[in-house]
Design a protein around this motif. Sequence first.
Motif, PDB file in Angstrom:
ATOM      1  N   TYR A   1      36.695  27.592  40.544  1.00  0.00           N
ATOM      2  CA  TYR A   1      37.941  28.241  40.935  1.00  0.00           C
ATOM      3  C   TYR A   1      37.890  28.911  42.305  1.00  0.00           C
TER       4      TYR A   1
ATOM      5  N   LYS B   1      40.318  38.312  35.550  1.00  0.00           N
ATOM      6  CA  LYS B   1      40.182  37.899  34.154  1.00  0.00           C
ATOM      7  C   LYS B   1      41.514  37.475  33.543  1.00  0.00           C
ATOM      8  N   THR B   2      42.622  37.927  34.130  1.00  0.00           N
ATOM      9  CA  THR B   2      43.931  37.494  33.644  1.00  0.00           C
ATOM     10  C   THR B   2      44.286  36.088  34.128  1.00  0.00           C
TER      11      THR B   2
ATOM     12  N   ASN C   1      30.000  32.854  35.561  1.00  0.00           N
ATOM     13  CA  ASN C   1      30.467  32.395  34.253  1.00  0.00           C
ATOM     14  C   ASN C   1      31.950  32.055  34.254  1.00  0.00           C
ATOM     15  N   MET C   2      32.689  32.660  35.200  1.00  0.00           N
ATOM     16  CA  MET C   2      34.123  32.393  35.334  1.00  0.00           C
ATOM     17  C   MET C   2      34.418  31.194  36.221  1.00  0.00           C
TER      18      MET C   2
ATOM     19  N   TYR D   1      41.517  33.695  35.118  1.00  0.00           N
ATOM     20  CA  TYR D   1      40.402  32.770  34.939  1.00  0.00           C
ATOM     21  C   TYR D   1      39.612  33.121  33.691  1.00  0.00           C
ATOM     22  N   GLN D   2      39.339  32.116  32.879  1.00  0.00           N
ATOM     23  CA  GLN D   2      38.610  32.319  31.642  1.00  0.00           C
ATOM     24  C   GLN D   2      37.112  32.171  31.860  1.00  0.00           C
ATOM     25  N   ALA D   3      36.344  32.742  30.948  1.00  0.00           N
ATOM     26  CA  ALA D   3      34.892  32.605  31.000  1.00  0.00           C
ATOM     27  C   ALA D   3      34.455  31.300  30.346  1.00  0.00           C
ATOM     28  N   ASN D   4      33.226  30.912  30.622  1.00  0.00           N
ATOM     29  CA  ASN D   4      32.616  29.732  30.015  1.00  0.00           C
ATOM     30  C   ASN D   4      33.418  28.462  30.274  1.00  0.00           C
ATOM     31  N   VAL D   5      33.717  28.242  31.558  1.00  0.00           N
ATOM     32  CA  VAL D   5      34.484  27.062  31.929  1.00  0.00           C
ATOM     33  C   VAL D   5      33.646  26.165  32.826  1.00  0.00           C
TER      34      VAL D   5
ATOM     35  N   LYS E   1      47.078  29.082  41.891  1.00  0.00           N
ATOM     36  CA  LYS E   1      47.294  28.334  40.647  1.00  0.00           C
ATOM     37  C   LYS E   1      48.361  27.254  40.842  1.00  0.00           C
TER      38      LYS E   1
END
Length: 257
Positions: A152, A141-142, A170-171, A144-148, A119
């Motif tokens: 990454y 999941k802490t 999806n991430m 990287y967000q979903a629906n981006v 990051k």
Amino acid sequence: MIFDTHTHYSDQRFDNDRNSLLMSMEENGIGNIVEVGAGIKSTKEAVKLSEEYSFIYAAVGIHPYETADIKEEDMEWLKSLALKEKVVAIGEIGLDYHYDKPSRQIQQKWFIRQLEIAKETELPVIIHSRDAAEDTLNIMKTFYQANVQETYGVVHCFSYSPEIAKIYINMGFYLGIGGVVTFKNSKKLINVVSQMPLDRLVLETDAPYLTPEPDRNKRNSSLNLKYVVEKIAKIKGMTQQEVINITEKNARELYRL
């Protein structure tokens, strides 16, 4: 040309013919290679190879098996390497519970720390996850967000279900597919490849490991990706050249080249 997104050519099994093998890549249709660090020593060697060969890039990272004696100063060293021009990713990093050594707590600590470095340096990650699906996902999941729309990183040697594959895609992750897809007992992975969009797949060898059929149990190299391409083309109902073109484009987007 074929882009091999994950190799370990610093391995001693290449000591006798490393240069001649690497110099044969272009004539055999291999355009680029990412040499992946899996510890302090192999990370140094990955960077060195990237400096010696114009078509090789490097990833820097500590494999979960190598985290037992890692210190924070090692993380600062990794972060400094990430600034080098031909370093394109942090990896391979993650969790491996197959032998449960070192402890899960130690693996998780340094996995999280290396995700932080990715990051901070704005580099993609190469994720290693073996027998650790739930914990790997929960940690990621802490970060990287979903629906981006961002990319990454890549889940190296993907081995989980189609459902988990969809979560990673999806991430904002690619899935690394290599020789395992050619194995006779690889029905689960074949199912994943058949369901996933080709624009989220990249080719990898993990050389010298995971040699595809028909050369299974021999030393692997990027030259064997032709068998992986052939298998994927058959699964997806496409030409081999289409698979090569799309996965090369994916690899360049993954590593921001």
